[in-house]
Scaffold this motif. Structure first.
Motif, mmCIF file in Angstrom:
data_model
loop_
_atom_site.group_PDB
_atom_site.id
_atom_site.type_symbol
_atom_site.label_atom_id
_atom_site.label_comp_id
_atom_site.label_asym_id
_atom_site.label_seq_id
_atom_site.Cartn_x
_atom_site.Cartn_y
_atom_site.Cartn_z
ATOM 1 N N LYS A 9 0.828 -1.199 0.000
ATOM 2 C CA LYS A 9 0.000 0.000 0.000
ATOM 3 C C LYS A 9 0.862 1.249 0.000
ATOM 4 C CE LYS A 9 -3.764 -2.158 2.520
ATOM 5 N NZ LYS A 9 -4.545 -2.164 3.764
ATOM 6 N N ARG A 10 0.248 2.316 -0.468
ATOM 7 C CA ARG A 10 0.915 3.619 -0.429
ATOM 8 C C ARG A 10 1.331 3.925 1.004
ATOM 9 N NH1 ARG A 10 2.101 5.588 -4.828
ATOM 10 N NH2 ARG A 10 0.861 5.024 -6.618
ATOM 11 N N GLU A 14 7.685 5.811 0.468
ATOM 12 C CA GLU A 14 7.674 4.841 -0.630
ATOM 13 C C GLU A 14 9.050 4.629 -1.256
ATOM 14 O OE1 GLU A 14 4.616 6.007 -3.379
ATOM 15 O OE2 GLU A 14 3.024 5.561 -1.929
ATOM 16 N N GLU A 15 9.787 5.679 -1.499
ATOM 17 C CA GLU A 15 11.107 5.533 -2.122
ATOM 18 C C GLU A 15 12.086 4.821 -1.193
ATOM 19 O OE1 GLU A 15 12.052 5.919 -5.301
ATOM 20 O OE2 GLU A 15 9.914 6.304 -5.587
ATOM 21 N N TYR A 18 11.058 1.189 -1.287
ATOM 22 C CA TYR A 18 11.460 0.588 -2.566
ATOM 23 C C TYR A 18 12.948 0.271 -2.557
ATOM 24 C CZ TYR A 18 12.395 -0.034 -7.511
ATOM 25 O OH TYR A 18 12.804 -0.546 -8.710
ATOM 26 N N ARG A 42 6.358 -1.357 -10.164
ATOM 27 C CA ARG A 42 5.772 -0.139 -9.596
ATOM 28 C C ARG A 42 4.395 0.023 -10.226
ATOM 29 N NH1 ARG A 42 9.495 4.234 -7.536
ATOM 30 N NH2 ARG A 42 11.530 3.249 -7.378
ATOM 31 N N HIS A 44 0.742 1.986 -11.022
ATOM 32 C CA HIS A 44 0.139 3.305 -11.256
ATOM 33 C C HIS A 44 -1.346 3.101 -11.469
ATOM 34 C CE1 HIS A 44 4.218 4.820 -11.791
ATOM 35 N NE2 HIS A 44 4.429 3.765 -12.566
ATOM 36 N N SER A 45 -2.159 3.954 -10.868
ATOM 37 C CA SER A 45 -3.597 3.799 -11.040
ATOM 38 C C SER A 45 -3.987 4.196 -12.464
ATOM 39 C CB SER A 45 -4.368 4.633 -10.017
ATOM 40 O OG SER A 45 -4.372 5.985 -10.381
ATOM 41 N N ASP A 52 -5.941 3.796 -6.201
ATOM 42 C CA ASP A 52 -4.555 4.188 -5.994
ATOM 43 C C ASP A 52 -4.032 3.618 -4.671
ATOM 44 O OD1 ASP A 52 -2.269 5.486 -6.858
ATOM 45 O OD2 ASP A 52 -2.746 7.326 -5.780
ATOM 46 N N TYR A 54 -2.356 0.722 -3.967
ATOM 47 C CA TYR A 54 -1.054 0.065 -3.958
ATOM 48 C C TYR A 54 -0.065 0.785 -4.864
ATOM 49 C CZ TYR A 54 -3.849 -3.640 -1.898
ATOM 50 O OH TYR A 54 -4.689 -4.343 -1.090
ATOM 51 N N PHE A 55 1.209 0.786 -4.454
ATOM 52 C CA PHE A 55 2.240 1.413 -5.273
ATOM 53 C C PHE A 55 3.285 0.422 -5.771
ATOM 54 C CE2 PHE A 55 4.765 1.214 -1.468
ATOM 55 C CZ PHE A 55 6.082 1.323 -1.881
ATOM 56 N N LEU A 56 3.297 -0.802 -5.202
ATOM 57 C CA LEU A 56 4.348 -1.746 -5.550
ATOM 58 C C LEU A 56 3.814 -3.172 -5.484
ATOM 59 C CD1 LEU A 56 7.484 -1.606 -6.093
ATOM 60 C CD2 LEU A 56 7.767 -2.256 -3.697
#
Length: 114
Positions: A9-10, A14-15, A18, A42, A44-45, A52, A54-56
């Motif tokens: 999840k966001r 995040e960076e 990652y 990665r 993207h929605s 939006d 999840y980011f990964l």
């Protein structure tokens, strides 16, 4: 082929996550006998979903269910799981699945039923 799928999840960092995931967790996973490969995507929605959450996405591949079980119960597997959970326990959703692949054959003409 079996695989695990982790959806992350966001989060505020995040960076940083990652970087940790790709530089700590992925190498740990790749060094475990029985792990065939690891893929990281990665996310993207889209306008279609508008989701939006999840980011990964991380996917870890195994030859079969037995290999998955051996990795999961090994000391190396337990260490990798612990490393992941230490950073993302509240942000992760995980699945195990049996994968099937379907590909086009560029050397044949598609057949259409009209």
């Amino acid at each position: 082929m079996y695989k695990t799928v982790g959806l992350y999840k966001r989060m505020d960092n995040e960076e940083e996550f990652y970087d940790y995931y790709t530089n700590v967790v992925v190498p740990q996973l790749l060094n475990i006998p029985g792990v065939l490969k690891v893929e990281v995507t990665r996310l993207h929605s889209t306008q279609i979903s508008g989701d939006d959450t999840y980011f990964l996405m991380g996917e870890t591949y195994f030859a079969n269910y037995e290999a998955f079980q051996r990795v999961l119960s090994s000391p190396e597997g337990q260490a990798a799981i612990t490393a992941m959970l230490n950073k993302a326990e509240d942000f992760m959703t995980a699945y195990v699945g049996q994968e099937e692949s379907f590909k086009t054959n560029i050397f044949t003409t598609p057949h259409y039923i009209g």
